[in-house]
Design a protein around this motif. Structure first.
Motif, PDB file in Angstrom:
ATOM      1  N   VAL A  61      -5.320  -8.058   1.748  1.00 19.08           N
ATOM      2  CA  VAL A  61      -3.920  -7.620   1.742  1.00 19.08           C
ATOM      3  C   VAL A  61      -3.870  -6.210   2.323  1.00 19.08           C
ATOM      4  N   SER A  62      -2.911  -5.941   3.170  1.00 20.92           N
ATOM      5  CA  SER A  62      -2.854  -4.634   3.823  1.00 20.92           C
ATOM      6  C   SER A  62      -2.732  -3.512   2.786  1.00 20.92           C
ATOM      7  N   PRO A  63      -3.417  -2.397   2.991  1.00 19.09           N
ATOM      8  CA  PRO A  63      -3.301  -1.256   2.060  1.00 19.09           C
ATOM      9  C   PRO A  63      -1.858  -0.802   1.894  1.00 19.09           C
ATOM     10  N   ALA A  64      -1.054  -0.923   2.959  1.00 15.92           N
ATOM     11  CA  ALA A  64       0.344  -0.502   2.876  1.00 15.92           C
ATOM     12  C   ALA A  64       1.089  -1.312   1.828  1.00 15.92           C
ATOM     13  N   LEU A  65       0.851  -2.606   1.770  1.00 11.57           N
ATOM     14  CA  LEU A  65       1.555  -3.442   0.798  1.00 11.57           C
ATOM     15  C   LEU A  65       1.052  -3.169  -0.616  1.00 11.57           C
ATOM     16  N   ARG A  66      -0.233  -2.992  -0.790  1.00 13.43           N
ATOM     17  CA  ARG A  66      -0.763  -2.708  -2.123  1.00 13.43           C
ATOM     18  C   ARG A  66      -0.147  -1.420  -2.680  1.00 13.43           C
ATOM     19  N   ALA A  78       5.780  -3.899   4.621  1.00 17.50           N
ATOM     20  CA  ALA A  78       5.354  -3.782   3.228  1.00 17.50           C
ATOM     21  C   ALA A  78       6.507  -3.308   2.343  1.00 17.50           C
ATOM     22  N   ALA A  79       7.328  -2.415   2.868  1.00 11.18           N
ATOM     23  CA  ALA A  79       8.460  -1.918   2.091  1.00 11.18           C
ATOM     24  C   ALA A  79       9.467  -3.031   1.817  1.00 11.18           C
TER      25      ALA A  79
END
Length: 739
Positions: free
Chosen positions: A68-73, A194-195
């Motif tokens: 999972v992308s770090p941005a979404l986490r 992600a936002a």
């Protein structure tokens, strides 16, 4: 304060009598997770096709937290639970803040943590109803969250939450959300995406404007301390477009038809299904077929299919059911759809005749006009070029795909016996041999590409038949004898002989490979189907091109239609693997065969033991050096007395049906007679002289008479010509082509 919190947790546990031991472990949640799609895997373990099998939910594959992308986490934690990595399942600071806000009627952020939300998703007792959660549910959810936090690691909690949380509508889990709204895998989500995803967790079914507003707050929270304030301009349009996108198709991949076949035959539910298909070969076969169909687009060819079989196991290595986006009927599976076989059935006919010792590969057959009386009228077979080659050997007749010799062979074998032979090699014919009649020799029956390819695989295996398989099998296949092994070898040898097929295809056609292969092409009536089916030592490849709706192609021959795709796939299969000539079975002998003058060159030929001979010639009658006879007149060479002249063809009562697909001025009915100084009359009017005549058929009932030079009637027959509608002007098929 900490002691107070611990005491409160104990009170909550005692008050709610929560069965904490019933909460599942992370491994159990992962094991019970079921995507809404099934993955079809290649023999190498690669995903070939993803196909939706659960219409009630849109759930993708389980995604590990590392994928999972770090941005979404980061966005999810900032949006839903800022102290996720610090608290023990319940954020007591947030609880206190929420309680204080409720006391003074102030709007505060909710106190529900990611762990508490996960507890509600895992256990229906704590799931929020239409009116919200009750006090008991909230207390139980808080206790369950603390139990989860003690038993699970934080990364496991976050990973499970991302995979089971509902986002919007039927979409559950981050994999389905990422592929549906953004058309990419979860690891590729950027800050803006992600936002939006994090905003949907708070309000899954909110209007796009509200989602964009909340996403703007998350996007700004993602910015490093001291960075310029995030620009949310355009986020409204971006969120609206994303929420309207449906990029996650119900089926996606390079083997849709094989996938449906596998799912239809499976028992039980499985997230993945193993297949026998080879991913590199499937990709190459798909690209090759589409490239060939683009080449044929100007000739009114839209559809095609291709299948590759492993000769020894029967496993299907490639299954291309259609031309995909090039076709208006892409869902039709050309591998299993029945189509008219054309000349591809001829090898089995000659193999049967050789096995029954009716013919040898060197036997001579007459390729000339033939008129065969049947119950429904006169059957007059034609060659693709409407020309006749005279006397030719069986080897030449099969390799050059001549029609008239094939029909003469079927007369020897009989349609019923040939029908039985075709079923023995696995071809599921719909009708009886009597229904097809002598046209069965020219492939009037409809067969599926998979069955036809497997029949050729039977030839490759020395006449031994076994079913095909799309799923891996651990045991060797069980073969049954379907064809004489010696006859199968001889036919394979003929189909691999470039010199024998030279009369029709030339010596340097696309069918000639650098390694040993045996191949046959076929074209059905009106050019509705074109085939190329053949085998090497290890593989059998079958290709069909045409139109799923049955529309005719324009100017497509055996070497310009399916054959280029067949040759390309066969070359790909043997780019590093050799293909050697098969070993002859016992019971075969090879002998020198010499042919009469002006027939064929001397060669070494294969024979069933006991059928071999060294000389093949024809008598004076077969050489058209016929003895001519007149009533009461001696033959000039022999001095023998002969009978008066008589009509040999057509037979009395012949019914001729004009073919609407052939221009009327190109159709002719052949007359033949024996005798000397003959005259032909048609309905009392002079037609021609000599023992042979050609007549342009005209609808109606007619009287054909044969007279001598003095006008005396020697013989007479009555025939009927039944008219057929003339095709309207416009672009039409040019007739049967070389196959």
């Amino acid at each position: 304060m900490a002691a107070c919190r611990a005491g409160l947790a104990g009170v909550l546990l005692a008050a709610t009598h929560l069965p904490a031991h019933a909460l599942p472990s992370f491994a159990e949640v992962r094991q019970e997770f079921r995507p809404s799609d099934t993955l079809i895997l290649s023999r190498e373990g690669e995903v070939l096709q993803r196909i939706r099998t659960d219409a009630t939910v849109r759930r993708g594959q389980w995604v590990a937290l590392a994928d999972v992308s770090p941005a979404l986490r980061t966005a999810l934690v900032l949006s839903e639970d800022r102290r996720f990595w610090e608290h023990s399942g319940v954020d007591w600071r947030a609880v206190s803040s929420a309680a204080w806000g409720n006391l003074w009627n102030q709007k505060t952020r909710g106190a529900s943590t990611l762990t508490m939300q996960l507890a509600g998703l895992l256990d229906g007792d704590w799931r929020q109803g239409p009116g919200g959660r009750s006090v008991t549910q909230k207390l139980g959810q808080a206790v369950a969250a603390q139990v989860l936090d003690r038993r699970w690691r934080k990364d496991q909690i976050l990973e499970a939450y991302l995979n089971v949380v509902p986002f919007r509508g039927e979409i559950v889990g981050i994999d389905a959300l990422s592929r549906t709204l953004f058309g990419k895998a979860p690891h590729g989500l950027d800050d803006r995406e992600a936002a939006v995803a994090a905003a949907l967790v708070r309000a899954p079914n909110a209007r796009p404007q509200l989602v964009a507003q909340r996403a703007c707050g998350v996007l700004r929270a993602l910015q490093p301390a001291g960075a310029a304030r995030a620009d949310c301009e355009g986020l409204d349009l971006f969120a609206t477009a994303a929420l309207q996108r449906k990029a996650f198709d119900a089926s996606e991949g390079i083997a849709p038809h094989a996938a449906r076949r596998l799912l239809a035959s499976r028992t039980g539910r499985a997230d993945t299904v193993n297949s026998t298909l080879s991913a590199p070969l499937q990709r190459f076969a798909t690209e090759t077929l589409q490239r060939q169909l683009r080449e044929l687009h100007g000739r009114h060819v839209e559809d095609g299919a291709l299948v590759v079989l492993d000769n020894s196991s029967g496993e299907v290595l490639a299954w291309v059911g259609s031309s995909g986006s090039l076709s208006a009927a892409a869902e039709v599976d050309g591998v299993t759809a029945p189509r008219q076989a054309g000349s591809t059935l001829k090898p089995f006919l000659y193999a049967q005749a050789i096995a029954e010792r009716r013919l040898t590969a060197a036997s001579l057959l007459e390729d000339s006009s033939a008129q065969i009386p049947t119950a429904s009228g006169l059957y007059i077979p034609q060659n693709y070029d409407r020309q006749f080659k005279g006397w030719i050997s069986v080897r030449t007749a099969l390799a050059a795909s001549l029609n008239v010799p094939a029909v003469r062979t079927l007369v020897m074998v009989s349609p019923d016996a040939f029908h039985h032979q075709l079923r023995a090699v696995g071809l599921p014919l719909r009708e009886t041999g009597g229904y097809y009649g002598y046209s069965l020799a020219l492939g009037s029956a409809e067969v599926p590409l998979l069955g036809l390819a497997n029949a050729y695989r039977t030839l490759a295996n020395g006449g031994r038949f076994s079913p095909t398989s799309l799923t891996p099998v651990q045991r060797p296949p069980t073969f049954t004898a379907a064809l004489d092994a010696r006859a199968a070898f001889i036919v394979a040898d003929i189909l691999s002989d470039p010199n024998a097929r030279a009369r029709t295809f030339g010596t340097d056609s696309v069918l000639a490979t650098r390694f040993w292969t045996a191949v046959k092409t076929g074209t059905s009536k009106d050019m509705r189907d074109n085939w190329a089916v053949g085998f090497s030592q290890r593989y059998t490849v079958g290709v069909w091109v045409g139109n799923a709706g049955g529309a005719p192609m324009w100017d497509v021959s055996g070497t310009s239609g399916a054959a280029p795709a067949w040759a390309a796939v066969m070359n790909f299969l043997h780019r590093r693997a050799p293909s050697r000539t098969p070993t002859p079975p016992s019971g075969l002998v090879q002998a020198q065969a010499q042919f009469g003058p002006q027939l064929e060159a001397m060669r070494r030929e294969w024979f069933l033991q006991g059928t071999e001979q060294t000389s093949f010639a024809i008598n004076s009658i077969a050489n058209n050096d016929r003895r001519t006879w007149t009533s009461g007149q001696k033959h000039t060479q022999t001095g023998e007395m002969g009978p008066p002249g008589r009509i040999l063809a057509p037979a009395p009562g012949t019914i001729v049906a004009l073919d609407p697909d052939i221009p009327p001025h190109r159709q002719r009915l052949s007359f033949s007679a024996e005798g000397a100084d003959l005259r032909w009359l048609m309905d009392g009017k002079p037609l021609a002289r000599g023992p042979q005549a050609q007549w342009l058929p005209w609808p109606g009932r007619h009287v054909v008479q044969l007279t001598d030079a003095g006008g005396r009637v020697l013989d007479e027959v009555r025939i009927e010509v039944r008219g057929a509608g003339v095709r309207p002007a416009g672009k039409t098929p040019t007739g049967r082509k070389a196959d």
